[in-house]
Scaffold this motif. Structure first.
Motif, short mmCIF file in Angstrom:
data_model
loop_
_atom_site.label_atom_id
_atom_site.label_comp_id
_atom_site.label_asym_id
_atom_site.label_seq_id
_atom_site.Cartn_x
_atom_site.Cartn_y
_atom_site.Cartn_z
N UNK A 127 -50.81 -86.13 15.14
CA UNK A 127 -51.27 -86.10 13.76
C UNK A 127 -52.59 -86.86 13.66
N UNK A 128 -53.54 -86.30 12.93
CA UNK A 128 -54.80 -86.99 12.63
C UNK A 128 -54.94 -86.98 11.11
N UNK A 129 -55.92 -86.31 10.57
CA UNK A 129 -55.96 -86.14 9.12
C UNK A 129 -54.89 -85.15 8.65
N UNK A 130 -54.50 -84.26 9.55
CA UNK A 130 -53.41 -83.33 9.31
C UNK A 130 -52.63 -83.17 10.59
N UNK A 131 -51.69 -82.24 10.60
CA UNK A 131 -50.94 -81.95 11.82
C UNK A 131 -51.91 -81.24 12.77
N UNK A 132 -52.12 -81.81 13.93
CA UNK A 132 -53.13 -81.31 14.86
C UNK A 132 -52.65 -80.02 15.52
N UNK A 133 -53.44 -78.95 15.35
CA UNK A 133 -53.12 -77.67 15.98
C UNK A 133 -54.39 -77.10 16.61
N UNK A 134 -54.20 -76.18 17.55
CA UNK A 134 -55.33 -75.51 18.16
C UNK A 134 -55.64 -74.23 17.39
N UNK A 135 -56.52 -73.39 17.93
CA UNK A 135 -56.91 -72.17 17.23
C UNK A 135 -55.75 -71.17 17.13
N UNK B 97 -52.29 -76.33 4.07
CA UNK B 97 -52.86 -77.62 3.67
C UNK B 97 -52.44 -78.76 4.60
N UNK B 98 -51.36 -78.58 5.34
CA UNK B 98 -50.88 -79.66 6.21
C UNK B 98 -51.54 -79.66 7.58
N UNK B 99 -52.25 -78.58 7.93
CA UNK B 99 -52.71 -78.39 9.31
C UNK B 99 -54.19 -78.72 9.48
N UNK B 100 -54.49 -79.35 10.59
CA UNK B 100 -55.87 -79.63 10.99
C UNK B 100 -56.17 -78.76 12.20
N UNK B 101 -57.00 -77.73 11.97
CA UNK B 101 -57.26 -76.73 13.00
C UNK B 101 -58.55 -77.09 13.74
N UNK B 102 -58.40 -77.63 14.92
CA UNK B 102 -59.55 -78.07 15.72
C UNK B 102 -60.53 -78.87 14.86
N UNK B 103 -59.98 -79.85 14.16
CA UNK B 103 -60.80 -80.76 13.35
C UNK B 103 -61.08 -80.29 11.94
N UNK B 104 -60.72 -79.06 11.60
CA UNK B 104 -61.00 -78.52 10.26
C UNK B 104 -59.78 -78.63 9.36
N UNK B 105 -59.97 -79.20 8.18
CA UNK B 105 -58.97 -79.16 7.11
C UNK B 105 -59.53 -78.26 6.03
N UNK B 106 -58.88 -77.13 5.79
CA UNK B 106 -59.38 -76.15 4.83
C UNK B 106 -58.29 -75.78 3.84
N UNK B 107 -58.08 -76.62 2.82
CA UNK B 107 -56.99 -76.37 1.86
C UNK B 107 -57.39 -75.37 0.78
N UNK B 108 -57.72 -74.16 1.22
CA UNK B 108 -58.15 -73.10 0.31
C UNK B 108 -57.38 -71.82 0.63
N UNK B 109 -57.46 -70.85 -0.29
CA UNK B 109 -56.66 -69.64 -0.17
C UNK B 109 -57.05 -68.80 1.04
N UNK B 110 -58.32 -68.49 1.18
CA UNK B 110 -58.72 -67.55 2.23
C UNK B 110 -58.42 -68.08 3.64
N UNK B 111 -58.67 -69.36 3.94
CA UNK B 111 -58.28 -69.84 5.27
C UNK B 111 -56.79 -69.69 5.54
N UNK B 112 -55.97 -69.91 4.52
CA UNK B 112 -54.52 -69.74 4.69
C UNK B 112 -54.19 -68.30 5.06
N UNK B 113 -54.83 -67.34 4.40
CA UNK B 113 -54.53 -65.95 4.67
C UNK B 113 -54.96 -65.56 6.09
#
Length: 383
Positions: free
Chosen positions: A252-260, A274-290
């Protein structure tokens, strides 16, 4: 075979279940959620007043309907209390549920400010439909609102509440609204438009204390300015909900650390939203979730697929001054270039070599969002 277990029934959780079912009609899927499992659009919570949407109308499908539509099991009203990675099980309300693979779609938690005063514990947050239902009911007899936070959600709530006739004061330590998304001229124009709609701004300010004062609340700012309100709504942002991941011993870092591939450091556990940090990116928005849900569904169905994030617009739902932003990694050394139109503005953030890194649109210029998206670089490279 044990099911794929998805923890969380928000957009991320249900999108994975839906996309997976499109690809595989047979795999068993169980969604576990601590709420009632109804689906609703969370972004609608911050502009439902303007749309005259009652809380009951925001839920578009109940859990039994979703279970039938997607061919999945939904365990509603049951929080997951423990993940046992060695046994590949989760504990759900005293029941042990085995999983083949586990997806964490547990969202974020409202950030709570440490405030002084005998009414500091009366600050409310709206992070789900239940919160919103209680908030709406409270406003019926407590109409004056002090809003903490001039970010995306705070600005949407401010516009929405002011349009509904509520007195709204917005307080933020930042010198302007949404400072990380656009340049100062656009922020000032935005603030003026919302001020004309009835919003009062208190920027470069912080709350010193909140005390009970008769039937209302007395709010003292760091500058000494005193405000009076009936309700204090906190919209200072979310932090990734990492509690379950920490309990399970996941990185865990700013979010749950995951790869691509949205995979954690456990090959059987994934995370998105919103819980996931994807290779350093936290993107709590609709389109990234989709994008993440579609990629993860393919991976879970046997086609290992990395998520690719293109340039994605974030639409700010503020009718007094509509705006669109493009989330990006803004390196230092760049500069905003602002263009004005009669009823809108556009701004482009360029590096020293002239390459375009980010953009923001307001007013009538928001109609250009699709064309501008094509000019911007992707947030991630090709898989």
């Amino acid at each position: 075979m044990n099911p794929i277990v998805v923890i969380g029934s928000g957009l991320a959780g249900y999108s994975v279940a839906r996309e997976l079912r499109k690809l595989d009609r047979e795999v068993a899927v169980t969604v576990v959620t601590e709420d009632d499992g109804a689906f609703y659009s969370k972004p609608m919570l911050s502009n439902a007043f303007a749309l005259k949407k009652a809380p009951a109308s925001l839920a578009t499908a109940a859990a039994p309907q979703l279970a039938g539509d997607y061919g999945i099991e939904i365990l509603a009203g049951h929080p997951v209390t423990r993940v046992d990675r060695a046994a590949r099980t989760v504990e759900v309300n005293g029941r042990v549920l085995a999983y083949d693979r586990l997806v964490l779609a547990v969202g974020g938690r409202p950030i709570r400010l440490e405030l002084a005063g005998d009414a500091a514990d009366r600050v409310v947050s709206v992070n789900n439909l239940g919160d919103y239902r209680r908030f709406r009911q409270h406003l019926e007899t407590h109409p004056r609102v002090a809003l903490l936070g001039a970010g995306l959600v705070g600005c949407e709530f401010a516009n929405d509440l002011a349009a509904a006739g509520h007195a709204v004061d917005v307080i933020d330590i930042a010198p302007r609204a949404l400072p990380r998304f656009w340049p100062e001229p656009m922020a000032l124009e935005f603030q003026a438009r919302l001020a004309a709609a009835g919003v009062r701004w208190h920027l470069s300010e912080s709350v010193e204390r909140i005390d009970a004062a008769g039937d209302g609340l007395a709010i003292v700012l760091e500058s000494g300015c005193a405000l009076h309100a009936d309700t204090v709504l906190s919209a200072v942002g979310l932090s990734a909900n990492t509690a379950l991941a920490v309990q399970a011993g996941l990185a865990v870092n700013r979010g749950i650390v995951v790869d691509r591939h949205l995979q954690t450091d456990d090959e059987h556990i994934y995370a998105l939203g919103d819980c996931a940090e994807v290779e350093g990116l936290l993107l709590p928005f609709i389109m990234p979730i989709m994008h993440a849900a579609r990629a993860l569904a393919r991976t879970l169905s046997g086609e290992r697929t990395a998520v690719v994030y293109p340039a994605m617009p974030v639409v700010l739902k503020t009718p007094a001054c509509p705006a669109v932003f493009f989330p990006s990694k803004l390196p230092g050394g760049g500069k905003w270039h602002v263009e004005r139109e009669a009823a809108g503005m556009r701004a482009f953030y360029r590096a020293s070599d002239g390459s375009l890194l980010a953009a923001a649109l307001s007013g009538t210029c928001t109609r250009e969002k699709d064309a501008v998206a094509k000019l911007l670089p992707a947030l991630t490279g090709a898989a």
